[in-house]
Design a protein around this motif. Structure first.
Motif, mmCIF file in Angstrom:
data_model
loop_
_atom_site.group_PDB
_atom_site.id
_atom_site.type_symbol
_atom_site.label_atom_id
_atom_site.label_comp_id
_atom_site.label_asym_id
_atom_site.label_seq_id
_atom_site.Cartn_x
_atom_site.Cartn_y
_atom_site.Cartn_z
ATOM 1 N N SER A 105 109.129 26.862 98.497
ATOM 2 C CA SER A 105 108.696 27.041 96.763
ATOM 3 C C SER A 105 109.329 25.934 96.047
ATOM 4 N N GLU A 110 107.827 22.618 91.060
ATOM 5 C CA GLU A 110 107.576 23.508 89.668
ATOM 6 C C GLU A 110 108.885 23.513 88.879
ATOM 7 N N ARG A 308 101.193 35.222 87.842
ATOM 8 C CA ARG A 308 101.534 34.610 88.871
ATOM 9 C C ARG A 308 100.499 34.482 89.888
ATOM 10 N N ASP A 312 103.128 32.406 94.343
ATOM 11 C CA ASP A 312 104.290 32.546 93.598
ATOM 12 C C ASP A 312 104.924 33.860 93.681
ATOM 13 N N MET A 317 109.033 30.440 92.567
ATOM 14 C CA MET A 317 108.834 29.293 91.758
ATOM 15 C C MET A 317 109.731 27.913 92.253
#
Length: 434
Positions: A105, A110, A308, A312, A317
């Motif tokens: 992730s 992000e 999401r 996700d 995230m």
């Protein structure tokens, strides 16, 4: 006091000289540097944000100190365990698996490049635990390291309170105690105080320390806990101790006496001081504010309602600062869901379930009781505090529980084992005839 420090009091450690019949000898082969490594791990998890200190400390400087402590801890643990000998540990193994969704992730960036930095920190943290697992033998050595280091942290909080009461009890926190020398928040201080109070009480019941040394730790820690007005830490301490002492009732007369007197005192306090206790518990908040957990419920609802993608939901995230929309999440399970997804939630849940299951299967003992206290405290605090998915004091508490639940290592025999004698042929036994 000096005699207590040498003969097994909390600040001085176990009675290595054997001056008490129930003294616990120091585990052979456990180097003192292991305690330094554990202290550095605790320093790393103190954090870099909190109240304003008496002497302003730049956040970058604090981050350098905490991250430097982690790097030093890993280096020292590696130096003392160059042969890379580990003990099998389901807890550290599950933490290692937690790195997978964290990296996946965080690689999307992000949450920014800080996510990769936090992944590196978590990897070093887990790696250090692997290196220390060699000395996890179910003994109380790491419990003493834990108490000493957090007692030192609370000592800095008490020093800040004496030096500048206004800075230690700021109005911005509603007059709750904060760290005036190191930026510590009221929940942090309450957590540290509650944990060492519970562990010290259990050591007293197990006759692993004397009453004077225990009082030196318990009394000031209780005062600091009361000044923080931290409800989560207080409930975690009470429920955790109740479960831990309950596991000793059948085998310990001291535990039965303590449990009985505690129930009586609690009943009297509830009847005679109900209004004062209610006022302390509410902290001047309205019933509506209290019912939505000081605004936490609104953040949780917004987090769960946010759109999401499937990726996700599964992987999250990326590791962040445990906030959503600029507000703290203050829930370990939702923070893990936000940053490491459903896979992370499943792994963290497996950690709690495995540790609790192993604790229930162990025979009654002081080590088991300490582990039950730590596991139950972390489980209770996870509802209103974040930290189970990243390097944090909660993961250190659970690591301590894992060390207490580890099976004792088999001792290496001091004498050389019998080696089968080689068979000598008959012709070699005959004497030579001249």
């Amino acid at each position: 006091m000096g005699a207590d420090l040498r003969s097994g009091g909390l600040p001085g450690g176990p009675d290595t000289a054997g001056t008490r019949p129930d003294a616990e000898p120091r585990p052979a082969g456990t180097p003192k540097i292991v305690g330094i490594v554990w202290g550095l791990l605790i320093l790393n998890t103190l954090g870099s944000t909190g109240a304003k200190t008496i002497i302003p400390l730049p956040r970058s400087l604090i981050q350098m100190a905490t991250m430097g402590a982690l790097v030093a801890a890993f280096a020292l643990a590696l130096a003392v365990n160059l042969r890379l000998r580990f003990r099998a540990s389901a807890y550290v193994f599950l933490l290692t698996l937690l790195l997978v969704p964290s990296v996946i992730s965080s690689a999307n960036l992000e949450s920014g490049y800080g996510a990769l930095f936090r992944c590196t920190r978590l990897a070093l943290f887990v790696g250090t635990l692997w290196l220390l697992s060699r000395w996890w033998d179910g003994g109380l050595t790491f419990v003493r390291h834990h108490i000493r280091m957090y007692f030192a942290v609370l000592g800095s909080v008490a020093a800040g309170l004496l030096i500048s009461p206004g800075a230690a009890l700021p109005e911005i926190y509603g007059g709750r105690l904060v760290g005036a020398l190191w930026p510590l928040t009221p929940p942090q201080i309450g957590q540290y105080a509650a944990v060492i109070i519970g562990l010290t009480v259990l050591l007293v019941l197990g006759r692993r320390t004397d009453g004077v040394s225990a009082a030196v730790v318990i009394v000031p820690s209780l005062v600091l806990l009361a000044l923080t007005h931290t409800r989560t830490a207080t409930l975690g301490l009470i429920i955790g101790l109740a479960l831990a002492i309950g596991s000793l009732i059948l085998t310990s007369a001291a535990a039965r006496r303590f449990f009985t007197w505690t129930v009586l005192c609690a009943t009297v306090a509830a009847v005679g001081f109900s209004s004062a206790l209610q006022a302390w518990f509410l902290r001047g908040q309205s019933q509506e504010n209290f019912s939505n957990l000081t605004g936490r419920a609104k953040v949780w609802e917004a987090l769960l309602a946010a759109p999401r993608t499937t990726a996700d939901k599964l992987f999250g995230m990326g590791l962040g600062d445990k906030s959503f929309g600029g507000l703290p999440i203050d829930n370990s399970w939702l923070a893990v869901y936000q940053e490491q997804g459903l896979i992370g939630v499943a792994l963290v849940g497996a950690i709690i379930i495995v540790l609790a299951g192993v604790a229930l299967l162990r025979p009654p003992s002081l080590s088991r009781a300490c582990a039950i206290f730590l596991i139950s405290y972390c489980a209770i605090a996870s509802y209103t505090e974040a930290g189970l998915g990243d390097a944090s004091p909660y993961l250190l508490h659970l690591a301590l529980a894992a060390s207490l639940l580890a099976a004792p290592a088999t001792a290496t025999p001091l004498s050389t084992p019998d080696v089968p004698r080689p068979r000598i042929p008959r012709w070699a036994l005959r004497s030579e005839v001249t």
